[in-house]
Design an enzyme around this catalytic site. Structure first.
Site, PDB file in Angstrom:
ATOM      1  N   TYR A  15      -7.001 -67.978 -43.610  1.00  0.00           N
ATOM      2  CA  TYR A  15      -6.376 -67.515 -42.370  1.00  0.00           C
ATOM      3  C   TYR A  15      -6.095 -68.659 -41.398  1.00  0.00           C
ATOM      4  O   TYR A  15      -6.305 -68.539 -40.192  1.00  0.00           O
ATOM      5  CB  TYR A  15      -7.249 -66.450 -41.697  1.00  0.00           C
ATOM      6  CG  TYR A  15      -7.193 -65.115 -42.394  1.00  0.00           C
ATOM      7  CD1 TYR A  15      -6.200 -64.184 -42.075  1.00  0.00           C
ATOM      8  CD2 TYR A  15      -8.093 -64.787 -43.391  1.00  0.00           C
ATOM      9  CE1 TYR A  15      -6.119 -62.975 -42.724  1.00  0.00           C
ATOM     10  CE2 TYR A  15      -8.023 -63.573 -44.057  1.00  0.00           C
ATOM     11  CZ  TYR A  15      -7.030 -62.672 -43.720  1.00  0.00           C
ATOM     12  OH  TYR A  15      -6.951 -61.474 -44.372  1.00  0.00           O
ATOM     13  N   ASP A 238     -15.183 -47.157 -45.725  1.00  0.00           N
ATOM     14  CA  ASP A 238     -15.265 -48.612 -45.805  1.00  0.00           C
ATOM     15  C   ASP A 238     -16.197 -49.090 -44.695  1.00  0.00           C
ATOM     16  O   ASP A 238     -15.791 -49.308 -43.562  1.00  0.00           O
ATOM     17  CB  ASP A 238     -13.859 -49.210 -45.644  1.00  0.00           C
ATOM     18  CG  ASP A 238     -13.870 -50.735 -45.668  1.00  0.00           C
ATOM     19  OD1 ASP A 238     -14.964 -51.320 -45.683  1.00  0.00           O
ATOM     20  OD2 ASP A 238     -12.775 -51.332 -45.645  1.00  0.00           O
ATOM     21  N   LYS A 267     -20.537 -57.776 -46.235  1.00  0.00           N
ATOM     22  CA  LYS A 267     -20.821 -58.540 -45.011  1.00  0.00           C
ATOM     23  C   LYS A 267     -22.309 -58.607 -44.684  1.00  0.00           C
ATOM     24  O   LYS A 267     -23.023 -59.414 -45.229  1.00  0.00           O
ATOM     25  CB  LYS A 267     -20.002 -57.999 -43.847  1.00  0.00           C
ATOM     26  CG  LYS A 267     -18.501 -58.322 -43.966  1.00  0.00           C
ATOM     27  CD  LYS A 267     -17.776 -58.146 -42.678  1.00  0.00           C
ATOM     28  CE  LYS A 267     -16.276 -58.448 -42.828  1.00  0.00           C
ATOM     29  NZ  LYS A 267     -15.985 -59.879 -43.084  1.00  0.00           N
TER      30      LYS A 267
END
Length: 422
Positions: A15, A238, A267
């Site tokens: 990114y 999710d 995560k």
């Protein structure tokens, strides 16, 4: 040469438009909420290093448990074999997940966790002899960067280069406050027109992360899930970002009365120490893959599936998460965020101040329309870095998602920096 200079000769960062970005900051050490660079500067990690760190950097208990596992078993193939950390982690996850969850499938990261979920849902119907291949998702959603996850995510700059290769997904509006009935009616319309071909509805419960920290209420999500259940559409939660305490409960689904069929985790699952993912499902879904016909096998796997070291890291993080001190810290942070929102309501250039659990977000009013590429983003990022604070704005949206070990003084410092910029 400094680390950042060496980096620029060999590394491709995520990114990041390298032609427009400066040299990366070389981090050499972490402790608690702080990271230290190679020149001795200290940075408060106010975004938990992309939302993964729960308990602070270089936590001694996490380090100890990971080291112990490395001295016992570093890895073993997970097809035809098993091991204690994987079994214990599955048992403990299922003990705090919604009660209908029955099986755990391990993978590598958040994108693969959602990829597994989508494949699992579609093959569930295929194994039952029913053709249902369409997926419903929210506008502004982000579910990862693999092709199935990209397909379920919002279309835009992240996916434009691959648009012709992504499968069709039905995107419905996010049920933001005051727009709940519109979302419900559009969902009902899409289901009515689908001809019973919708396999699953995938959603980020209560908070859409990369989409701009957009927040909506549990009550309307319950209504959407009820409609899906009535029409035999599987519900995929999710929880990659929202899991493990971020919304004030262990999982965002804990705010709901209805239960999803499939849940995606990653995560924070290892407390921010290493990559790991998991997808859980109901007994009914698992049963659809049990057959004398080998073609009904779930043909998905990763070389490092259920890596024992990652499982041990997740177990250590679990130990810390369920401690009373951690649970109190979560509520303390959530309460502090509410106070910040209350005292800044009505600010002339701040709009949509919002918080859910340990996640705080706000939009800065500008002439430009909000987008990921908003010109204010770089100014914001640079300002906070100069203040010794790591915040990664989403366009003109500022958000705060700290590790749970952050103390009140450190929280106040971040709040003050936000208010000072404004």
């Amino acid at each position: 040469m400094r680390l950042s200079e060496r980096d620029q000769q060999v590394i491709w960062h995520p990114y990041t438009q390298a032609q427009l970005s400066g040299a990366p900051i070389a981090i050499v050490r972490g402790e608690g909420v702080n990271l230290f660079d190679d020149t001795g500067n200290k940075y408060l990690d106010a975004v938990s290093s992309w939302w993964v760190n729960l308990h602070g950097h270089s936590h001694p208990y996490m380090s100890q448990k990971i080291s112990e596992q490395l001295h016992t078993l570093e890895h073993v193939i997970f097809a035809g074999f098993t091991h204690q950390p994987a079994i214990e982690l599955a048992e403990r996850l299922l003990s705090i997940l919604p009660s209908n969850q029955n099986r755990v499938f391990y993978s590598d990261n958040g994108s693969t966790a959602t990829e597994v979920a989508i494949k699992m849902a579609i093959q569930y119907w295929w194994n039952k002899g029913i053709t249902k291949t369409k997926i419903i998702a929210f506008e502004h959603a982000y579910h990862g960067d693999t092709f199935g996850a990209m397909s379920a995510s919002a279309r835009g700059s992240f996916t434009d280069a691959f648009s012709e290769l992504l499968f069709e997904v039905i995107h419905i509006p996010l049920p933001l406050k005051g727009h709940e009935n519109l979302t419900i009616s559009i969902l009902q319309k899409e289901i009515s027109e689908s001809g019973n071909t919708i396999a699953a509805f995938i959603f980020e419960p209560l908070v859409l992360g990369a989409g701009g920290m957009l927040m909506y209420e549990a009550e309307v999500l319950d209504q959407l899930l009820e409609i899906c259940s009535e029409n035999s559409i599987l519900a995929i939660a999710d929880e990659v970002m929202t899991g493990f305490g971020r919304t004030g409960k262990n999982f965002a689904c804990g705010h709901l009365t209805r239960k999803p069929d499939i849940i995606c985790l990653s995560k924070g699952i290892t407390g921010g120490t290493m990559a790991f993912g998991a997808t859980t499902c109901t007994a009914e879904i698992y049963a659809a893959f049990l057959s004398d016909d080998r073609s009904k096998t779930f043909f998905h796997g990763h070389s490092y599936t259920a890596n024992p070291v990652a499982c041990s890291a997740a177990l250590a993080s679990f130990d810390l998460l369920i401690k009373e001190e951690c649970q109190q810290n979560i509520q303390r942070i959530a309460s502090s965020h509410v106070d910040f929102v209350t005292r800044n309501q009505g600010h002339k250039i701040l709009k949509n101040l919002r918080s859910t659990g340990t996640i705080l977000a706000m939009d800065i009013e500008t002439v430009e329309q909000n987008s990921y590429f908003h010109s204010l983003s770089t100014r914001l990022y640079t300002y906070f870095i100069d203040q010794g604070i790591i915040l990664r704005p989403l366009g003109n949206t500022i958000y705060l998602m700290p590790p749970y070990c952050i103390n009140d003084q450190e929280l106040s410092r971040v709040y003050a920096a936000m208010e000072s910029f404004i």
